[in-house]
Design a protein around this motif. Sequence first.
Motif, short mmCIF file in Angstrom:
data_model
loop_
_atom_site.label_atom_id
_atom_site.label_comp_id
_atom_site.label_asym_id
_atom_site.label_seq_id
_atom_site.Cartn_x
_atom_site.Cartn_y
_atom_site.Cartn_z
N PHE A 1 0.84 -1.19 0.00
CA PHE A 1 0.00 0.00 0.00
C PHE A 1 0.88 1.24 0.00
O PHE A 1 2.00 1.21 0.48
N SER A 2 0.36 2.29 -0.50
CA SER A 2 1.02 3.58 -0.27
C SER A 2 0.27 4.22 0.89
O SER A 2 -0.93 4.42 0.83
N TYR A 3 0.98 4.49 1.93
CA TYR A 3 0.37 5.02 3.14
C TYR A 3 0.30 6.54 3.08
O TYR A 3 1.31 7.21 2.93
N ALA A 4 -0.87 7.07 3.18
CA ALA A 4 -1.09 8.51 3.23
C ALA A 4 -1.44 8.89 4.66
O ALA A 4 -2.07 8.12 5.38
N VAL A 5 -1.06 10.08 5.07
CA VAL A 5 -1.34 10.56 6.42
C VAL A 5 -2.82 10.87 6.52
O VAL A 5 -3.35 11.66 5.77
N SER A 6 -3.49 10.21 7.44
CA SER A 6 -4.91 10.47 7.64
C SER A 6 -5.14 11.54 8.71
O SER A 6 -6.07 12.31 8.64
N SER A 7 -4.28 11.56 9.71
CA SER A 7 -4.33 12.61 10.72
C SER A 7 -2.99 12.63 11.44
O SER A 7 -2.25 11.65 11.42
N LYS A 8 -2.69 13.74 12.06
CA LYS A 8 -1.45 13.85 12.81
C LYS A 8 -1.70 14.60 14.11
O LYS A 8 -2.65 15.38 14.21
N ILE A 9 -0.88 14.35 15.07
CA ILE A 9 -1.00 14.99 16.37
C ILE A 9 0.09 16.04 16.48
O ILE A 9 1.26 15.77 16.24
N GLU A 10 -0.31 17.25 16.83
CA GLU A 10 0.61 18.36 17.03
C GLU A 10 0.44 18.88 18.45
O GLU A 10 -0.61 18.68 19.06
N PRO A 11 1.46 19.56 18.98
CA PRO A 11 1.28 20.15 20.31
C PRO A 11 0.14 21.17 20.27
O PRO A 11 0.05 21.97 19.35
N PHE A 12 -0.73 21.11 21.25
CA PHE A 12 -1.85 22.05 21.27
C PHE A 12 -1.96 22.79 22.59
O PHE A 12 -2.81 23.65 22.75
N TYR A 13 -1.08 22.49 23.56
CA TYR A 13 -1.17 23.13 24.87
C TYR A 13 0.22 23.21 25.48
O TYR A 13 0.96 22.23 25.48
N LYS A 14 0.58 24.40 25.99
CA LYS A 14 1.89 24.59 26.62
C LYS A 14 1.77 25.03 28.07
O LYS A 14 2.73 25.51 28.64
N GLY A 15 0.61 24.91 28.64
CA GLY A 15 0.40 25.35 30.01
C GLY A 15 -0.41 26.62 30.06
O GLY A 15 -0.56 27.32 29.06
#
Length: 146
Positions: free
Chosen positions: A12-26
């Motif tokens: 298969f060719s894997y495509a990014v379906s979702s990614k996790i990014e930093p969303f909170y720094k305090g």
Amino acid sequence: MFFWLFVCLFVFSYAVSSKIEPFYKGGKVQISHDEKIILCSCGPRLNILEIATGKIIHSIEQDDQEDITSFSLSPDDEMLVTASRALLLKQWDWRQEKCTRSWRAIHNVPVASMTFDCTSTLLATGRTNTYSSEKNKRPLKKDEFL
């Protein structure tokens, strides 16, 4: 032969379906009145996450690239106000990601906290104590305030 057929079927060719990014720094986190949205600051951005999916649905960013020091969502979930280190307060139409109004804070240090009254018409802001620690070490005299 079987091996190549197997490889051809399961490559298969894997495509990014979702990614996790930093969303909170305090700092402050606020949940909307309808409990569907979480607002949290991450440097110069204010991330708006959908609670059901955990995904960032909007990200509001300051034009001056200064960190957001405080924010408040009105009790009716209509008005959002952010404050940055540059002493700039901005009122947002947060669903459209548009700044509707901006003004300078009356404080001479960054806004540390803010809140709306229950009618969503008044906004109170607060700052941190600017006195040095040396001055605060002396005992206060009667009827003396910092």
